[in-house]
Write a protein that holds these residues in place. Structure first.
Motif, PDB file in Angstrom:
ATOM      1  N   UNK A 197      15.203   1.828  -0.118  1.00  0.00           N
ATOM      2  CA  UNK A 197      13.966   2.578  -0.330  1.00  0.00           C
ATOM      3  C   UNK A 197      12.901   1.683  -0.960  1.00  0.00           C
ATOM      4  N   UNK A 198      11.729   1.729  -0.379  1.00  0.00           N
ATOM      5  CA  UNK A 198      10.548   1.079  -0.952  1.00  0.00           C
ATOM      6  C   UNK A 198       9.525   2.177  -1.213  1.00  0.00           C
ATOM      7  N   UNK A 199       9.107   2.288  -2.460  1.00  0.00           N
ATOM      8  CA  UNK A 199       8.120   3.288  -2.841  1.00  0.00           C
ATOM      9  C   UNK A 199       6.934   2.594  -3.500  1.00  0.00           C
ATOM     10  N   UNK A 200       5.754   2.834  -2.963  1.00  0.00           N
ATOM     11  CA  UNK A 200       4.539   2.225  -3.483  1.00  0.00           C
ATOM     12  C   UNK A 200       3.677   3.335  -4.079  1.00  0.00           C
ATOM     13  N   UNK A 201       3.424   3.227  -5.353  1.00  0.00           N
ATOM     14  CA  UNK A 201       2.616   4.236  -6.030  1.00  0.00           C
ATOM     15  C   UNK A 201       1.146   3.819  -6.018  1.00  0.00           C
ATOM     16  N   UNK A 202       0.286   4.780  -5.772  1.00  0.00           N
ATOM     17  CA  UNK A 202      -1.159   4.481  -5.696  1.00  0.00           C
ATOM     18  C   UNK A 202      -1.854   4.783  -7.015  1.00  0.00           C
ATOM     19  N   UNK A 257       0.844  -1.185   0.000  1.00  0.00           N
ATOM     20  CA  UNK A 257       0.000   0.000   0.000  1.00  0.00           C
ATOM     21  C   UNK A 257       0.885   1.243   0.000  1.00  0.00           C
ATOM     22  N   UNK A 258       0.302   2.366  -0.373  1.00  0.00           N
ATOM     23  CA  UNK A 258       1.073   3.611  -0.403  1.00  0.00           C
ATOM     24  C   UNK A 258       1.674   3.915   0.969  1.00  0.00           C
ATOM     25  N   UNK A 259       0.970   3.571   2.030  1.00  0.00           N
ATOM     26  CA  UNK A 259       1.468   3.822   3.389  1.00  0.00           C
ATOM     27  C   UNK A 259       2.692   2.984   3.733  1.00  0.00           C
ATOM     28  N   UNK A 260       3.007   1.995   2.921  1.00  0.00           N
ATOM     29  CA  UNK A 260       4.205   1.183   3.167  1.00  0.00           C
ATOM     30  C   UNK A 260       5.465   1.871   2.627  1.00  0.00           C
ATOM     31  N   UNK A 261       5.304   2.965   1.938  1.00  0.00           N
ATOM     32  CA  UNK A 261       6.447   3.697   1.408  1.00  0.00           C
ATOM     33  C   UNK A 261       7.332   4.191   2.546  1.00  0.00           C
ATOM     34  N   UNK A 262       8.607   3.811   2.490  1.00  0.00           N
ATOM     35  CA  UNK A 262       9.551   4.149   3.558  1.00  0.00           C
ATOM     36  C   UNK A 262      10.928   3.634   3.175  1.00  0.00           C
TER      37      UNK A 262
END
Length: 121
Positions: free
Chosen positions: A116-121, A86-91
């Motif tokens: 870095x982990x980036x989750x795009x919504x 999920x986008x909130x997992x971006x960190x």
């Protein structure tokens, strides 16, 4: 000294998966717990998941059922399989290991450099 090298981060769409790896090397007699933490911009670093030397695990509530931590003791490596991202997992995700470098010495915590982990919504 002990080095932790992480890999597997990147950009993924919401609902996708990533697998993080962290290999420990250096002066290692034994490794107690290993774990993954994450830190989003402006927030503190929080525990995501941990695993003991006998593979007992614990997870933050917000990743239960989506993330799985595992380790390969022969390779001094810990993994984090992340599904349904999920986008909130971006960190930035950091690996941690509590290591005994020599027999009879106390265990000390070591950290990786972060991935870095980036989750795009």
């Amino acid at each position: 000294q002990v080095q932790l090298v992480e890999s597997g981060g990147g950009l993924v769409q919401a609902g996708g998966s990533l697998r993080l790896s962290c290999a420990a090397s250096g002066n290692i007699f034994s490794i107690n717990t290993m774990g993954w933490y994450r830190q989003a911009p402006g927030k503190q670093r929080d525990l995501v998941a941990g695993i003991t030397s006998t593979s007992s695990t614990n997870y933050a509530d917000y990743v239960k059922g989506r993330f799985t931590i595992s380790r390969d003791n022969a390779k001094n490596t810990v993994y984090l399989q992340m599904n349904s991202l999920q986008a909130d997992d971006t960190a930035v995700y950091y690996c941690n290991a509590v290591v005994v470098s020599y027999r009879g010495f106390p265990a000390r915590p070591f950290w990786g450099q972060g991935t870095q982990v980036t989750v795009s919504s």
